[in-house]
Scaffold this active site. Structure first.
Site, short mmCIF file in Angstrom:
data_model
loop_
_atom_site.label_atom_id
_atom_site.label_comp_id
_atom_site.label_asym_id
_atom_site.label_seq_id
_atom_site.Cartn_x
_atom_site.Cartn_y
_atom_site.Cartn_z
N ARG A 88 1.01 -1.39 -0.11
CA ARG A 88 0.06 -0.19 -0.17
C ARG A 88 1.00 1.31 -0.14
NH1 ARG A 88 -1.83 0.63 4.46
NH2 ARG A 88 -1.18 -1.02 5.55
N TYR A 91 -1.37 -3.50 -6.93
CA TYR A 91 -1.48 -4.21 -5.66
C TYR A 91 -2.51 -4.11 -4.79
CZ TYR A 91 -0.06 -5.22 -1.00
OH TYR A 91 -0.14 -5.69 0.22
N LYS A 142 -9.45 -2.48 2.24
CA LYS A 142 -9.13 -1.29 3.21
C LYS A 142 -9.99 -0.16 2.75
CE LYS A 142 -6.66 -3.50 5.71
NZ LYS A 142 -5.25 -4.06 5.43
N HIS A 179 -10.34 -2.58 11.91
CA HIS A 179 -9.31 -3.45 11.45
C HIS A 179 -9.09 -4.47 12.69
CE1 HIS A 179 -4.60 -3.18 10.10
NE2 HIS A 179 -5.48 -4.26 9.27
N SER A 201 -0.88 -3.81 11.16
CA SER A 201 -0.25 -4.34 10.03
C SER A 201 0.84 -5.03 10.53
CB SER A 201 -0.05 -3.59 8.70
OG SER A 201 -1.13 -2.89 8.39
N CYS A 217 1.45 -7.61 12.72
CA CYS A 217 1.60 -7.69 14.12
C CYS A 217 0.84 -8.71 14.80
CB CYS A 217 1.03 -6.43 14.84
SG CYS A 217 2.35 -5.25 14.65
N ASP A 224 -9.01 -9.86 9.41
CA ASP A 224 -8.40 -8.44 9.05
C ASP A 224 -9.45 -7.31 9.33
OD1 ASP A 224 -6.19 -6.84 7.97
OD2 ASP A 224 -7.26 -6.35 6.33
N ARG A 239 2.23 -12.02 -0.78
CA ARG A 239 0.86 -12.29 -0.18
C ARG A 239 0.27 -13.54 -1.09
NH1 ARG A 239 -1.33 -8.56 4.24
NH2 ARG A 239 0.42 -7.47 4.54
P1 GTP Z 1 -1.81 -7.74 8.03
O1 GTP Z 1 -2.29 -8.74 7.02
O2 GTP Z 1 -0.67 -6.97 7.20
O3 GTP Z 1 -2.85 -6.77 8.43
O4 GTP Z 1 -0.97 -8.22 9.11
P2 GTP Z 1 -1.47 -9.25 10.37
O5 GTP Z 1 -1.55 -8.37 11.83
O6 GTP Z 1 -2.53 -10.06 9.92
O7 GTP Z 1 -0.08 -10.18 10.75
P3 GTP Z 1 0.42 -11.64 10.66
O8 GTP Z 1 -0.34 -12.59 11.07
O9 GTP Z 1 0.59 -12.01 9.08
O10 GTP Z 1 1.85 -11.55 11.35
C1 GTP Z 1 2.81 -10.74 10.91
C2 GTP Z 1 4.11 -11.07 11.60
O11 GTP Z 1 4.23 -11.21 12.97
C3 GTP Z 1 5.03 -12.67 11.35
O12 GTP Z 1 6.01 -12.27 10.95
C4 GTP Z 1 4.71 -13.36 12.42
O13 GTP Z 1 5.75 -14.28 12.53
C5 GTP Z 1 4.61 -12.30 13.80
N1 GTP Z 1 3.81 -12.88 14.56
C6 GTP Z 1 2.71 -13.44 14.79
N2 GTP Z 1 2.07 -13.74 16.06
C7 GTP Z 1 3.23 -13.61 16.59
C8 GTP Z 1 3.37 -14.02 18.42
O14 GTP Z 1 2.63 -14.29 18.69
N3 GTP Z 1 4.82 -13.80 18.49
C9 GTP Z 1 5.84 -13.30 17.85
N4 GTP Z 1 7.05 -13.02 18.38
N5 GTP Z 1 5.54 -13.00 16.48
C10 GTP Z 1 4.24 -13.30 16.15
C1 SPV Z 2 -2.46 -4.52 5.87
O1 SPV Z 2 -1.55 -3.76 5.34
O2 SPV Z 2 -3.11 -4.13 6.92
C2 SPV Z 2 -2.93 -5.56 4.94
C3 SPV Z 2 -2.62 -5.83 3.70
O3 SPV Z 2 -3.93 -6.26 5.46
S1 SPV Z 2 -3.51 -4.77 2.40
O4 SPV Z 2 -4.85 -5.47 2.07
O5 SPV Z 2 -2.76 -4.51 1.32
O6 SPV Z 2 -4.05 -3.57 3.22
MN MN Z 3 -4.51 -5.75 7.61
#
Ligand code: GTP
Ligand code: SPV
Ligand code: MN
Length: 598
Positions: free
Chosen positions: A73, A201, A210, A230, A252, A254, A281, A379
C-alpha cells in the site's frame, strides 16, 4: 452500448459515464459463475498475468508478479477527499474533491483503451444481511477480478439486491500505466466513491478491502452508529462446548492472521479447546437488540503475508493455501510450486524470484545484500472456507456476539503481556494510545514508538478525534459492552529475546481473558489496569525461564511515566477536538502512577 444485466438506472448511467472516461474496448459484467472464472483464468494465463501452478500439488492455484515498485500500500498517495479539510483530520492526507477528481481524470482518460472494463458487483458481508454494504468495482485488471471473486461475494446475487436498492459504493480502478508517479488512491466519503489509478497491488486495488470496508465504512459507521474496525474475529470453544467470540486489533504485520486461526498447544488441547476462525483483518460491529456488540467479517478470503508462514507458525494457513489460491510475488520452483523465506523445507537449489529472474540461495546484489526469493510483503489470496478452523457462523447475517475486544502492538518494553482496562472509557483510552515500535525495516529511529490508535491510523476515513468520540458513544449504546484488553506478544529480555513464545501459546492468555469476562478469576489492580495473578495463567506443558512471567507482567512506573509524555504529545495533534474523556483518562493515569510504589 452493450446490453446491461440490470435495470438500476443509477448503476447503468454511472457505468456508461465511467466507460466514456476510460474508453475500454468492451465491457464485461462479472456474474459470479464458475465458467466465467475459468475463462478469466485461461485468458490471464494466455496473456501472462498469471502463471498456472502445478495442478497436482496446488490445484486451482496461480502465481502473479506485480511491477517492482508496486508491492505494498502507498499511504503517501492515499487521500481522503472531503469538502472540509478538518473532516479528514490530521491523521489523513487530504485533497479538495474537485481538485482530486480533476487530477485523477487526466490519468483515467482513455486508460482502458484496447482493454476490457470488468464490472464487479460485490457485497461486503452476506448478501442481503442488514450488516452488509454493496459496492460495484470497475476495473481493467483480470487479477483484480479473480482476487475479488475470492475476497468478496460477487456477481448476479448482488445485482439482484441492486434491483431494489440504489445504495452502492462507486469504485473505479484502472492499472493505467502502473506508473508510481501517476498513482492515486482517492476516497470521497461524501460521494460514496473510490477512485484508484496506477497500481495493481492488493490493498490499493481490491477496493472492497481497506478502501471500502475501512475508510468509507468507518465514515458511514460513525453516521449510522456502528463500527468498522481493523480487527480479526475468532471463536474460542470452551471445554464445555460453549463458544465465546473475541475481536482483536493489531497494526499491519503484528499477528492478526496468526492469532485468528491458532491451533491450541498440546497442554491446553487436552482441556478441549477449539478455535473457530471468522476473519483475520476486518470486523464490522453493531449493537443488537440484546444490548451486546455483534460482529461480521465483511470479507470471504484471506489476503495474508506469505513470508514466515509454515506448518509450525501457522498450520491452518498452510492447509488453507493448498488449493484455489492466488500467490503474489513469491518464488517459483522448478516443479511449478512456490516457496518463500520462512516456508516449510529448505530453500530450493534454484528457482525464479518474485521479479521473474533466475534465483539461487545466498546470491547477493551489487551492494552485497542477499537477494530474496519472495518479496517480504508477498501475499496469498485464499478462500476462508479452505481453512480447517473456518467457523460455521460465517454466513450468519447477524454475525457473532463479541465478549472481548483486544488491542495490541509490538513493544519491547513498557506494555506487559496482558492487561485489562477498568471500564469502556478507559478501554477506549488504551486503544487510542496504543503504539508499535518501528522495526529496522521502517523509516525512523529504531525502537521509536509510532502511535497507531486501534490499528486504524492508515484506515480511518475521517478525523480521528471524531472517531474517538464515536468509540466513547458506542459504549453508551450497549447494555453489555465487551471488556477491553491489551496484549503484547513482543516484550523482550535484556538480551533482546522475546520473553513470550507467542503463536499457539497465546491461547493461554485468551483463556485468562475469557475467565475475566466470565468473572471466574480475580486480578491485580495496577495504575494501567488489571493484570493477572501468575497462577491464573494455565502453563501446563510450557516452561518459561525463571522470572520470565514476572518480567512479562511487570508494570514499570518510570517507563510508564515516560510513556504518558509520548501520549500527551500525540494527543496534542488533535487540538481542541480531542474528547475530554481521553485527557481525563491521561491525567488519572498520571495520578495513579505517581502514587504507585515500587
Ligand atoms: P496484515 O495482514 O498486514 O494486516 O498483518 P497481520 O496483523 O495479519 O499479521 P500476521 O499474522 O501476518 O503476522 C505478522 C508477523 O508477526 C509475522 O512475521 C509473524 O511471524 C509475527 N507474529 C505473529 N504472531 C506472533 C507472536 O505471537 N509472537 C511473535 N514473536 N511473532 C508473531
Ligand atoms: C495491511 O496492510 O494491513 C493488509 C494488507 O492487510 S493490504 O490489504 O494490502 O492493506
Ligand atoms: Mn491488515
Amino acid at each position: 452500448m452493450e446490453k446491461m444485466p440490470t435495470t438500476n438506472k443509477k448503476l447503468i448511467d454511472w457505468v456508461n459515464k465511467m466507460a466514456r472516461l476510460c474508453g475500454p474496448e468492451r465491457i464485461v459484467w462479472i456474474d459470479g459463475s464458475e465458467e466465467q472464472k475459468l475463462a478469466l483464468e485461461k485468458e490471464s494465463v494466455a496473456n501472462g498475468d498469471l502463471i498456472r501452478l502445478n495442478q497436482e500439488k496446488l490445484p486451482g492455484c496461480f502465481l502473479h508478479r506485480t511491477a517492482h515498485d508496486d508491492v505494498a500500500r502507498t499511504e503517501h498517495l492515499t487521500f481522503i477527499c472531503t469538502k472540509k479539510k478538518k473532516d479528514a483530520g490530521p491523521n489523513n492526507n487530504w485533497m479538495r474533491p474537485q481538485a482530486a477528481y480533476q487530477k485523477a481524470k487526466k490519468i483515467f482518460k482513455s486508460s482502458m483503451s484496447g482493454r476490457t472494463m470488468y464490472v464487479i458487483p460485490f457485497s461486503m458481508g452476506p448478501v442481503g444481511s442488514p450488516f452488509s454494504k454493496i459496492g460495484v468495482e470497475l476495473t481493467d485488471s483480470r487479477y483484480v477480478v479473480l482476487n475479488m471473486l475470492i475476497m468478496t461475494r460477487c456477481g448476479n446475487a448482488v445485482l439482484g439486491q441492486l434491483e431494489k436498492n440504489d445504495n452502492f459504493t462507486k469504485c473505479l480502478h484502472s492499472k493505467a500505466k502502473l506508473d508510481i508517479n501517476n498513482r492515486l488512491i482517492l476516497h470521497f466519503p461524501e460521494d460514496n466513491t473510490i477512485w484508484s489509478v496506477g497500481s495493481g497491488y492488493g490493498g490499493n486495488v481490491l477496493l472492497g478491502k481497506k478502501c471500502l470496508s475501512l475508510r468509507i465504512a468507518s465514515f458511514q459507521a460513525k453516521k449510522e452508529k456502528w463500527m468498522a474496525e481493523h480487527m480479526l474475529i475468532m471463536g474460542i470453544e470452551e471445554p464445555n462446548g460453549h463458544v465465546e467470540y473475541i475481536a482483536a486489533a493489531f497494526p499491519s504485520a503484528c499477528g492478526k492472521t496468526n492469532l485468528a486461526m491458532l491451533v491450541p498447544p498440546e497442554g491446553l488441547k487436552k482441556k478441549g479447546y477449539r478455535i473457530w476462525t471468522l476473519g483475520d483483518d476486518i470486523s464490522w460491529m453493531r449493537v443488537d437488540s440484546d444490548g451486546s456488540l455483534w460482529a461480521v467479517n465483511p470479507e470471504t478470503g484471506f489476503f495474508g503475508v506469505a513470508p514466515g508462514t509454515n506448518s509450525k507458525t501457522n498450520p491452518n494457513m498452510v492447509e488453507t493455501i493448498r488449493k484455489n489460491t492466488i500467490y503474489t510475488n513469491v518464488l517459483l520452483k522448478p516443479d511449478n510450486t512456490v516457496w518463500w523465506e520462512g516456508a516449510d523445507g529448505d530453500a530450493p537449489a534454484q528457482g525464479i524470484d518474485w521479479k521473474g529472474n533466475p534465483w539461487k540461495p545466498n546470491t547477493t546484489d551489487s551492494e552485497g545484500k542477499i537477494i530474496k526469493g519472495a518479496h517480504p510483503n508477498a501475499r496469498f489470496t485464499a478462500p476462508i472456507v479452505n481453512c480447517p478452523s473456518a467457523s460455521f457462523r460465517l454466513e450468519q447475517h447477524h454475525g457473532v456476539p463479541i465478549s472481548a475486544i483486544i488491542f495490541g502492538g509490538r513493544r519491547e518494553h513498557v506494555a506487559p503481556l496482558i492487561y485489562q482496562s477498568f471500564n469502556w472509557q478507559h478501554g477506549v483510552f488504551v486503544g487510542a494510545t496504543m503504539g508499535s515500535e518501528l522495526t529496522a525495516a521502517q523509516v525512523g529511529k529504531l525502537g521509536q514508538v509510532r502511535r497507531d490508535p486501534m490499528a486504524m491510523l492508515p484506515f480511518c476515513g475521517y478525523n480521528m478525534a471524531e472517531y474517538f468520540k464515536h468509540w466513547l458513544n458506542m459504549g453508551k449504546l450497549m447494555a453489555k459492552p465487551p471488556k477491553i484488553f491489551h496484549v503484547n506478544w513482543f516484550r523482550t529480555d535484556k538480551a533482546g529475546k522475546f520473553l513470550w513464545p507467542g503463536f499457539c501459546e497465546n491461547l493461554r492468555i485468551l483463556e485468562w481473558i475469557l475467565d475475566r469476562c466470565n468473572n471466574k478469576v480475580n486480578a491485580m489492580e495496577t495504575p494501567i489496569g488489571y493484570i493477572p495473578y501468575p497462577f491464573d495463567i494455565d502453563m501446563t506443558g510450557l516452561k518459561l525461564s525463571e522470572n520470565a512471567m514476572d518480567s512479562l507482567l511487570k508494570v514499570n512506573k518510570e517507563e510508564w511515566l515516560e510513556e504518558t509524555k509520548g501520549i500527551n504529545k500525540f494527543f496534542a495533534m488533535f487540538k481542541k477536538d480531542l474528547p475530554k474523556e481521553l485527557t481525563d483518562e491521561l491525567e488519572a493515569l498520571m495520578e495513579r502512577l505517581k502514587g504507585y510504589g515500587q
